[in-house]
Design a protein around this motif. Sequence first.
Motif, PDB file in Angstrom:
ATOM      1  N   PRO A   1       3.192   5.435  15.385  1.00  0.00           N
ATOM      2  CA  PRO A   1       4.362   6.050  14.741  1.00  0.00           C
ATOM      3  C   PRO A   1       5.469   5.039  14.412  1.00  0.00           C
ATOM      4  O   PRO A   1       6.111   5.150  13.361  1.00  0.00           O
ATOM      5  CB  PRO A   1       4.850   7.083  15.769  1.00  0.00           C
ATOM      6  CG  PRO A   1       3.634   7.397  16.586  1.00  0.00           C
ATOM      7  CD  PRO A   1       2.853   6.116  16.642  1.00  0.00           C
ATOM      8  N   GLU A   2       5.686   4.065  15.275  1.00  0.00           N
ATOM      9  CA  GLU A   2       6.680   3.027  14.988  1.00  0.00           C
ATOM     10  C   GLU A   2       6.281   2.221  13.753  1.00  0.00           C
ATOM     11  O   GLU A   2       7.109   1.943  12.888  1.00  0.00           O
ATOM     12  CB  GLU A   2       6.837   2.073  16.177  1.00  0.00           C
ATOM     13  CG  GLU A   2       7.505   2.682  17.384  1.00  0.00           C
ATOM     14  CD  GLU A   2       7.427   1.790  18.611  1.00  0.00           C
ATOM     15  OE1 GLU A   2       8.306   1.944  19.476  1.00  0.00           O
ATOM     16  OE2 GLU A   2       6.505   0.953  18.712  1.00  0.00           O
ATOM     17  N   ALA A   3       5.014   1.853  13.696  1.00  0.00           N
ATOM     18  CA  ALA A   3       4.521   1.074  12.553  1.00  0.00           C
ATOM     19  C   ALA A   3       4.638   1.883  11.268  1.00  0.00           C
ATOM     20  O   ALA A   3       5.108   1.366  10.242  1.00  0.00           O
ATOM     21  CB  ALA A   3       3.077   0.646  12.789  1.00  0.00           C
ATOM     22  N   GLU A   4       4.231   3.133  11.303  1.00  0.00           N
ATOM     23  CA  GLU A   4       4.295   3.961  10.098  1.00  0.00           C
ATOM     24  C   GLU A   4       5.739   4.134   9.630  1.00  0.00           C
ATOM     25  O   GLU A   4       6.029   4.020   8.429  1.00  0.00           O
ATOM     26  CB  GLU A   4       3.666   5.330  10.352  1.00  0.00           C
ATOM     27  CG  GLU A   4       3.680   6.220   9.126  1.00  0.00           C
ATOM     28  CD  GLU A   4       2.983   7.540   9.332  1.00  0.00           C
ATOM     29  OE1 GLU A   4       2.897   8.286   8.351  1.00  0.00           O
ATOM     30  OE2 GLU A   4       2.534   7.833  10.458  1.00  0.00           O
ATOM     31  N   ALA A   5       6.646   4.389  10.546  1.00  0.00           N
ATOM     32  CA  ALA A   5       8.050   4.565  10.175  1.00  0.00           C
ATOM     33  C   ALA A   5       8.618   3.295   9.549  1.00  0.00           C
ATOM     34  O   ALA A   5       9.360   3.354   8.556  1.00  0.00           O
ATOM     35  CB  ALA A   5       8.872   4.971  11.399  1.00  0.00           C
TER      36      ALA A   5
ATOM     37  N   LEU B   1       0.828  -1.207   0.000  1.00  0.00           N
ATOM     38  CA  LEU B   1       0.000   0.000   0.000  1.00  0.00           C
ATOM     39  C   LEU B   1       0.861   1.256   0.000  1.00  0.00           C
ATOM     40  O   LEU B   1       0.570   2.225  -0.717  1.00  0.00           O
ATOM     41  CB  LEU B   1      -0.933   0.017   1.218  1.00  0.00           C
ATOM     42  CG  LEU B   1      -2.157  -0.873   1.177  1.00  0.00           C
ATOM     43  CD1 LEU B   1      -2.845  -0.877   2.549  1.00  0.00           C
ATOM     44  CD2 LEU B   1      -3.130  -0.403   0.103  1.00  0.00           C
ATOM     45  N   GLN B   2       1.924   1.250   0.798  1.00  0.00           N
ATOM     46  CA  GLN B   2       2.814   2.416   0.857  1.00  0.00           C
ATOM     47  C   GLN B   2       3.519   2.626  -0.476  1.00  0.00           C
ATOM     48  O   GLN B   2       3.644   3.753  -0.954  1.00  0.00           O
ATOM     49  CB  GLN B   2       3.841   2.261   1.982  1.00  0.00           C
ATOM     50  CG  GLN B   2       4.776   3.459   2.125  1.00  0.00           C
ATOM     51  CD  GLN B   2       4.046   4.711   2.541  1.00  0.00           C
ATOM     52  OE1 GLN B   2       3.304   4.708   3.515  1.00  0.00           O
ATOM     53  NE2 GLN B   2       4.237   5.797   1.804  1.00  0.00           N
ATOM     54  N   ARG B   3       3.967   1.543  -1.086  1.00  0.00           N
ATOM     55  CA  ARG B   3       4.632   1.653  -2.388  1.00  0.00           C
ATOM     56  C   ARG B   3       3.673   2.203  -3.442  1.00  0.00           C
ATOM     57  O   ARG B   3       4.057   3.022  -4.285  1.00  0.00           O
ATOM     58  CB  ARG B   3       5.189   0.310  -2.817  1.00  0.00           C
ATOM     59  CG  ARG B   3       6.377  -0.121  -1.958  1.00  0.00           C
ATOM     60  CD  ARG B   3       6.979  -1.400  -2.434  1.00  0.00           C
ATOM     61  NE  ARG B   3       7.771  -1.115  -3.654  1.00  0.00           N
ATOM     62  CZ  ARG B   3       8.204  -2.046  -4.466  1.00  0.00           C
ATOM     63  NH1 ARG B   3       7.937  -3.329  -4.255  1.00  0.00           N
ATOM     64  NH2 ARG B   3       8.922  -1.720  -5.525  1.00  0.00           N
ATOM     65  N   ALA B   4       2.421   1.774  -3.399  1.00  0.00           N
ATOM     66  CA  ALA B   4       1.417   2.283  -4.345  1.00  0.00           C
ATOM     67  C   ALA B   4       1.178   3.774  -4.109  1.00  0.00           C
ATOM     68  O   ALA B   4       1.056   4.549  -5.068  1.00  0.00           O
ATOM     69  CB  ALA B   4       0.123   1.494  -4.219  1.00  0.00           C
ATOM     70  N   SER B   5       1.118   4.167  -2.855  1.00  0.00           N
ATOM     71  CA  SER B   5       0.936   5.580  -2.524  1.00  0.00           C
ATOM     72  C   SER B   5       2.125   6.403  -2.999  1.00  0.00           C
ATOM     73  O   SER B   5       1.959   7.484  -3.582  1.00  0.00           O
ATOM     74  CB  SER B   5       0.746   5.746  -1.015  1.00  0.00           C
ATOM     75  OG  SER B   5       0.653   7.111  -0.664  1.00  0.00           O
TER      76      SER B   5
ATOM     77  N   LYS C   1       7.210   2.786   5.988  1.00  0.00           N
ATOM     78  CA  LYS C   1       7.883   3.679   5.037  1.00  0.00           C
ATOM     79  C   LYS C   1       9.312   3.221   4.759  1.00  0.00           C
ATOM     80  O   LYS C   1       9.775   3.269   3.619  1.00  0.00           O
ATOM     81  CB  LYS C   1       7.865   5.114   5.562  1.00  0.00           C
ATOM     82  CG  LYS C   1       6.484   5.722   5.496  1.00  0.00           C
ATOM     83  CD  LYS C   1       6.473   7.148   5.977  1.00  0.00           C
ATOM     84  CE  LYS C   1       5.062   7.702   5.833  1.00  0.00           C
ATOM     85  NZ  LYS C   1       4.986   9.117   6.119  1.00  0.00           N
ATOM     86  N   ARG C   2      10.019   2.762   5.786  1.00  0.00           N
ATOM     87  CA  ARG C   2      11.385   2.286   5.605  1.00  0.00           C
ATOM     88  C   ARG C   2      11.414   1.069   4.679  1.00  0.00           C
ATOM     89  O   ARG C   2      12.209   1.000   3.740  1.00  0.00           O
ATOM     90  CB  ARG C   2      12.009   1.930   6.960  1.00  0.00           C
ATOM     91  CG  ARG C   2      13.482   1.530   6.873  1.00  0.00           C
ATOM     92  CD  ARG C   2      13.999   1.071   8.226  1.00  0.00           C
ATOM     93  NE  ARG C   2      13.560  -0.282   8.527  1.00  0.00           N
ATOM     94  CZ  ARG C   2      14.139  -1.381   8.052  1.00  0.00           C
ATOM     95  NH1 ARG C   2      15.176  -1.309   7.243  1.00  0.00           N
ATOM     96  NH2 ARG C   2      13.667  -2.581   8.374  1.00  0.00           N
ATOM     97  N   LEU C   3      10.514   0.115   4.930  1.00  0.00           N
ATOM     98  CA  LEU C   3      10.476  -1.094   4.108  1.00  0.00           C
ATOM     99  C   LEU C   3      10.065  -0.790   2.671  1.00  0.00           C
ATOM    100  O   LEU C   3      10.590  -1.386   1.724  1.00  0.00           O
ATOM    101  CB  LEU C   3       9.539  -2.125   4.735  1.00  0.00           C
ATOM    102  CG  LEU C   3      10.022  -2.726   6.050  1.00  0.00           C
ATOM    103  CD1 LEU C   3       8.929  -3.583   6.685  1.00  0.00           C
ATOM    104  CD2 LEU C   3      11.294  -3.540   5.848  1.00  0.00           C
ATOM    105  N   ALA C   4       9.148   0.133   2.488  1.00  0.00           N
ATOM    106  CA  ALA C   4       8.731   0.519   1.135  1.00  0.00           C
ATOM    107  C   ALA C   4       9.897   1.171   0.391  1.00  0.00           C
ATOM    108  O   ALA C   4      10.126   0.891  -0.793  1.00  0.00           O
ATOM    109  CB  ALA C   4       7.536   1.464   1.186  1.00  0.00           C
ATOM    110  N   ARG C   5      10.635   2.029   1.083  1.00  0.00           N
ATOM    111  CA  ARG C   5      11.790   2.677   0.471  1.00  0.00           C
ATOM    112  C   ARG C   5      12.845   1.641   0.068  1.00  0.00           C
ATOM    113  O   ARG C   5      13.395   1.693  -1.037  1.00  0.00           O
ATOM    114  CB  ARG C   5      12.365   3.721   1.433  1.00  0.00           C
ATOM    115  CG  ARG C   5      13.463   4.575   0.857  1.00  0.00           C
ATOM    116  CD  ARG C   5      13.908   5.674   1.807  1.00  0.00           C
ATOM    117  NE  ARG C   5      14.361   5.158   3.088  1.00  0.00           N
ATOM    118  CZ  ARG C   5      13.718   5.298   4.254  1.00  0.00           C
ATOM    119  NH1 ARG C   5      12.572   5.947   4.302  1.00  0.00           N
ATOM    120  NH2 ARG C   5      14.201   4.786   5.362  1.00  0.00           N
TER     121      ARG C   5
END
Length: 82
Positions: A65-69, A17-21, A72-76
């Motif tokens: 916040p931990e989950a979101e970070a 989902l993050q990668r798609a966003s 994002k790290r894994l998507a990057r």
Amino acid sequence: MAKEPKRPEIPDHLVALQRASDAAHREVTQEPYTPEGWQPWLTAADAVQQAVTEYAAAAEKVTRPEAEAEVKRLARLADEAS
């Protein structure tokens, strides 16, 4: 040597989902802003935020916040690898 902090285990669908966003954001920023033009990114970003919130609420010992970070790290990392 310092130990690396323990990272939460993030489901693959959150990273997808993050990668798609992120991809939608890259696409919409190639054109001048219009509300209609940016809607795909806003919809994708909202889906990520909602999914991360639900995941963090259900997970033990993981803050939002931990989950979101971590998402994002894994998507990057996934984008850099592809």
